[in-house]
Scaffold this active site. Structure first.
Site, PDB file in Angstrom:
ATOM      1  N   LYS A 209       0.838  -1.216   0.013  1.00 55.36           N
ATOM      2  CA  LYS A 209      -0.049  -0.051   0.040  1.00 55.36           C
ATOM      3  C   LYS A 209       1.116   1.324  -0.028  1.00 55.36           C
ATOM      4  O   LYS A 209       0.678   2.190  -0.735  1.00 55.36           O
ATOM      5  CB  LYS A 209      -0.981  -0.061   1.209  1.00 55.36           C
ATOM      6  CG  LYS A 209      -1.975   1.159   1.227  1.00 55.36           C
ATOM      7  CD  LYS A 209      -2.765   1.224   2.459  1.00 55.36           C
ATOM      8  CE  LYS A 209      -3.659   0.131   2.681  1.00 55.36           C
ATOM      9  NZ  LYS A 209      -4.759   0.159   3.704  1.00 55.36           N
ATOM     10  N   GLU A 215      10.109  -5.646   4.346  1.00 52.55           N
ATOM     11  CA  GLU A 215      10.461  -6.815   3.663  1.00 52.55           C
ATOM     12  C   GLU A 215      10.131  -6.698   2.092  1.00 52.55           C
ATOM     13  O   GLU A 215      10.945  -7.277   1.212  1.00 52.55           O
ATOM     14  CB  GLU A 215       9.635  -7.822   4.365  1.00 52.55           C
ATOM     15  CG  GLU A 215      10.043  -8.122   5.818  1.00 52.55           C
ATOM     16  CD  GLU A 215       9.082  -7.135   6.669  1.00 52.55           C
ATOM     17  OE1 GLU A 215       9.013  -7.498   7.692  1.00 52.55           O
ATOM     18  OE2 GLU A 215       8.663  -6.315   6.158  1.00 52.55           O
ATOM     19  N   GLY A 269      -4.941  -4.601   5.647  1.00 50.28           N
ATOM     20  CA  GLY A 269      -4.141  -5.663   4.795  1.00 50.28           C
ATOM     21  C   GLY A 269      -4.714  -6.984   4.785  1.00 50.28           C
ATOM     22  O   GLY A 269      -4.757  -7.522   3.920  1.00 50.28           O
ATOM     23  N   ARG A 270      -5.267  -7.223   6.151  1.00 52.45           N
ATOM     24  CA  ARG A 270      -5.521  -9.006   6.240  1.00 52.45           C
ATOM     25  C   ARG A 270      -6.793  -9.137   5.620  1.00 52.45           C
ATOM     26  O   ARG A 270      -7.346 -10.271   5.632  1.00 52.45           O
ATOM     27  CB  ARG A 270      -5.475  -9.332   7.544  1.00 52.45           C
ATOM     28  CG  ARG A 270      -6.169  -8.538   8.657  1.00 52.45           C
ATOM     29  CD  ARG A 270      -5.931  -8.821   9.867  1.00 52.45           C
ATOM     30  NE  ARG A 270      -6.344  -7.832  10.833  1.00 52.45           N
ATOM     31  CZ  ARG A 270      -5.947  -6.556  11.295  1.00 52.45           C
ATOM     32  NH1 ARG A 270      -4.846  -6.202  10.606  1.00 52.45           N
ATOM     33  NH2 ARG A 270      -6.370  -5.882  12.231  1.00 52.45           N
ATOM     34  N   GLU A 355      -4.243 -11.163  14.748  1.00 53.08           N
ATOM     35  CA  GLU A 355      -3.847  -9.783  14.254  1.00 53.08           C
ATOM     36  C   GLU A 355      -4.890  -8.674  14.587  1.00 53.08           C
ATOM     37  O   GLU A 355      -4.921  -7.660  15.038  1.00 53.08           O
ATOM     38  CB  GLU A 355      -3.248  -9.669  12.952  1.00 53.08           C
ATOM     39  CG  GLU A 355      -2.726  -8.123  13.031  1.00 53.08           C
ATOM     40  CD  GLU A 355      -1.755  -8.105  11.588  1.00 53.08           C
ATOM     41  OE1 GLU A 355      -0.587  -8.488  11.589  1.00 53.08           O
ATOM     42  OE2 GLU A 355      -2.239  -7.526  10.307  1.00 53.08           O
ATOM     43  N   HIS A 386      -2.276 -37.963  12.516  1.00 55.29           N
ATOM     44  CA  HIS A 386      -1.188 -38.795  12.811  1.00 55.29           C
ATOM     45  C   HIS A 386      -0.074 -37.612  13.400  1.00 55.29           C
ATOM     46  O   HIS A 386       1.149 -37.572  13.425  1.00 55.29           O
ATOM     47  CB  HIS A 386      -0.536 -39.174  11.510  1.00 55.29           C
ATOM     48  CG  HIS A 386      -1.190 -40.172  11.053  1.00 55.29           C
ATOM     49  ND1 HIS A 386      -1.135 -41.841  11.479  1.00 55.29           N
ATOM     50  CD2 HIS A 386      -2.419 -40.282  10.016  1.00 55.29           C
ATOM     51  CE1 HIS A 386      -2.108 -42.597  10.739  1.00 55.29           C
ATOM     52  NE2 HIS A 386      -2.904 -41.542   9.799  1.00 55.29           N
ATOM     53  N   LYS A 513       9.391  -3.941  14.150  1.00 53.57           N
ATOM     54  CA  LYS A 513       9.975  -3.283  13.037  1.00 53.57           C
ATOM     55  C   LYS A 513      10.919  -2.228  13.535  1.00 53.57           C
ATOM     56  O   LYS A 513      11.910  -1.906  12.725  1.00 53.57           O
ATOM     57  CB  LYS A 513       8.755  -3.008  12.169  1.00 53.57           C
ATOM     58  CG  LYS A 513       8.064  -3.961  11.471  1.00 53.57           C
ATOM     59  CD  LYS A 513       6.930  -3.290  10.614  1.00 53.57           C
ATOM     60  CE  LYS A 513       6.025  -4.249   9.911  1.00 53.57           C
ATOM     61  NZ  LYS A 513       4.979  -3.719   9.090  1.00 53.57           N
TER      62      LYS A 513
END
Length: 521
Positions: A209, A215, A269-270, A355, A386, A513
């Site tokens: 954005k 990153e 964002g999510r 979040e 399992h 960050k």
């Protein structure tokens, strides 16, 4: 209008639930079924091709009535209306929360700051459709004129988890384009993705954005430098596109303005995979399927907004979650899809829920003295049987389970699917029923293991009475996946409403960050 601040623990319904919990906490689900022959029918909700069976929960009719009272006292209905109307319910960031507008296909106006946002949303979708068709058909080419063969999405968080999950989930519907994702700032991860790609035929989609995310920009710059080993700066416009609002930074990177897809600050964002952040989805499965995906979510939006709470799937799921979290003390929930295509659903839901609702202050800024948030985890069945299901069945923790299944296999292998779904139903039944000492005794005796009964019987007993929800769709397709994701989005929102927290900021991700940046100086 900001959301009302209502402490749930100060409501009459919360006090009633505390008293009711003392009465019902040791009640078995078996006894609830025995006392109500219609329990399964009455505690099954249907929506389009979905049946949600929530009968295997440690709730009575009184429990559900009290939870509904709690929703009413916390003014959930008003919160839902503010959510859909575009009120600035993300008060800490002074923003509306309108990811629902991204899949709204109606002509009704939805206003932010007095302006109807739907025309711009629909224009962006049209741009996504046009671009997707050009890339898929080969009309849009790389810098040497060759058709695109690979798409690489470069983003992190919501700019990666959502699109990555959906592309994997709907791989059955994918076209000839191969879609890859780069998220981690780990250089080895970047190298593993790009080492076998052809610069001439790869399209890079940079999703940020602000176009400042460390990153994403680090990875994008590394990929750009790799690209320029054989190409020129002027070639970037042919092989790179961006999803961003920072036109200045995008332009300085070398991306043509025609290849920029907009975002809005009223989309977190999510929750952004429905927007141009989902460009890689549209490229992978084609815009027609992407539109069906949006339409499924929109249909669930209407159900959520219009359906009475006792029949409202996201509301019921949120209330059940609060019941276990705040009264039974269950801190985690496990999500188990019975399809390998949904392997990345649990990590996506981790961000969506944790979040959003990982908060410890209420909407007045005061510390809360009750549990908020849930730890979300999971994997695909039957792999989990399992792995961690031992703890769910016989451990000391009460862990509610969401089972997600599909009646039809996509590739038509009936034999495999019958075995898969036998396990889907068996796991829910085993959690519910358990296995008593008498049943173990008889079983071992029948198998001729009488000599070992005294020694092994305690280890083979299952307490049962472990809660679960069973989602059963007819098949995994774009529309049903849209419905499923929207259910979890709205469930998360309702939890936050009742917990009296702000679900749409995420200041908790910033401190690490900031410290990382200081360490790099």
């Amino acid at each position: 209008m900001p959301l009302k601040s209502i402490n749930p623990t100060q409501t009459a319904a919360w006090e009633k639930l505390k008293e009711h919990f003392i009465e019902i906490q040791d009640t078995t689900m078996k006894s609830l079924f025995l006392s109500d022959s219609n329990r399964k029918r009455d505690l099954t909700l249907e929506f389009e091709a979905l049946r949600l069976d929530y009968s295997k929960n440690r709730v009575s009719g009184e429990t559900l009535d009290l939870l509904l009272e709690l929703a009413e006292e916390c003014d959930v209905k008003d919160g839902i209306e503010q959510y859909f109307k575009g009120d600035k319910i993300n008060a800490t960031e002074n923003r509306a929360v309108l990811h629902t507008a991204l899949r709204n296909s109606s002509d009704d106006a939805i206003e932010v700051e007095g302006e109807n946002v739907l025309p711009e949303v629909h224009d962006t979708l049209q741009k996504i459709e046009n671009f997707s068709e050009k890339v898929i058909s080969g009309e849009f080419t790389g810098y040497t004129g060759k058709a695109i063969t690979d798409v690489v999405n470069i983003g992190i968080g919501g700019s990666d988890l959502g699109p990555n999950m959906v592309v994997e989930a709907l791989h059955y519907y994918s076209n000839h384009l191969k879609t890859h994702f780069i998220s981690n700032i780990d250089g080895d991860h970047v190298y593993e993705v790009i080492q076998n790609l052809n610069r001439e035929t790869t399209l890079f989609v940079i999703v940020s954005k602000t176009f400042t995310t460390q990153e994403t920009l680090t990875n994008a710059t590394t990929v750009k430098n790799w690209f320029l080993e054989d190409a020129q700066e002027s070639d970037i416009q042919h092989n790179f596109v961006a999803v961003s609002t920072n036109m200045e930074m995008v332009s300085s990177f070398g991306i043509a303005s025609d290849n920029v897809f907009t975002m809005w600050d009223w989309v977190g964002g999510r929750y952004s995979l429905w927007s141009a952040v989902g460009l890689s989805i549209s490229l992978s499965i084609g815009f027609k399927n992407f539109r069906q995906f949006l339409d499924g979510a929109y249909a669930m939006d209407q159900h959520f907004r219009e359906t009475s709470f006792e029949k409202n799937i996201p509301v019921v799921l949120a209330l059940l979650s609060i019941w276990y979290n705040n009264f039974f003390g269950s801190e985690s929930e496990v999500v188990i899809p019975y399809t390998q295509y949904l392997e990345k659903l649990p990590p996506f839901l981790q961000q969506l829920s944790m979040e959003s609702n990982g908060k410890s202050v209420d909407r007045d800024g005061n510390p809360v003295d009750y549990q908020t948030g849930n730890i979300i985890w999971g994997n695909t069945g039957t792999n989990v049987q399992h792995a961690f299901m031992q703890l769910v069945h016989q451990g000391t923790k009460l862990i509610p389970v969401d089972f997600i299944g599909f009646e039809e296999p996509l590739h038509g292998n009936v034999m495999h699917h019958e075995k898969l779904m036998a396990n889907f139903f068996a796991q829910a039944e085993a959690l519910y029923a358990g296995k008593t000492a008498d049943e173990v005794h008889l079983d071992m005796k029948t198998k001729g293991q009488e000599a070992d009964i005294a020694r092994l019987l305690p280890f083979k007993v299952f307490a049962g009475n472990k809660p679960s929800n069973a989602f059963l769709f007819n098949k995994l397709d774009p529309r049903n996946l849209g419905i499923l994701i929207a259910i979890y989005e709205h469930k998360t929102f309702v939890q936050g409403l009742i917990w009296n927290i702000y679900s749409f900021d995420q200041f908790g991700v910033e401190l690490g960050k900031e410290l990382a940046n200081k360490m790099l100086i």
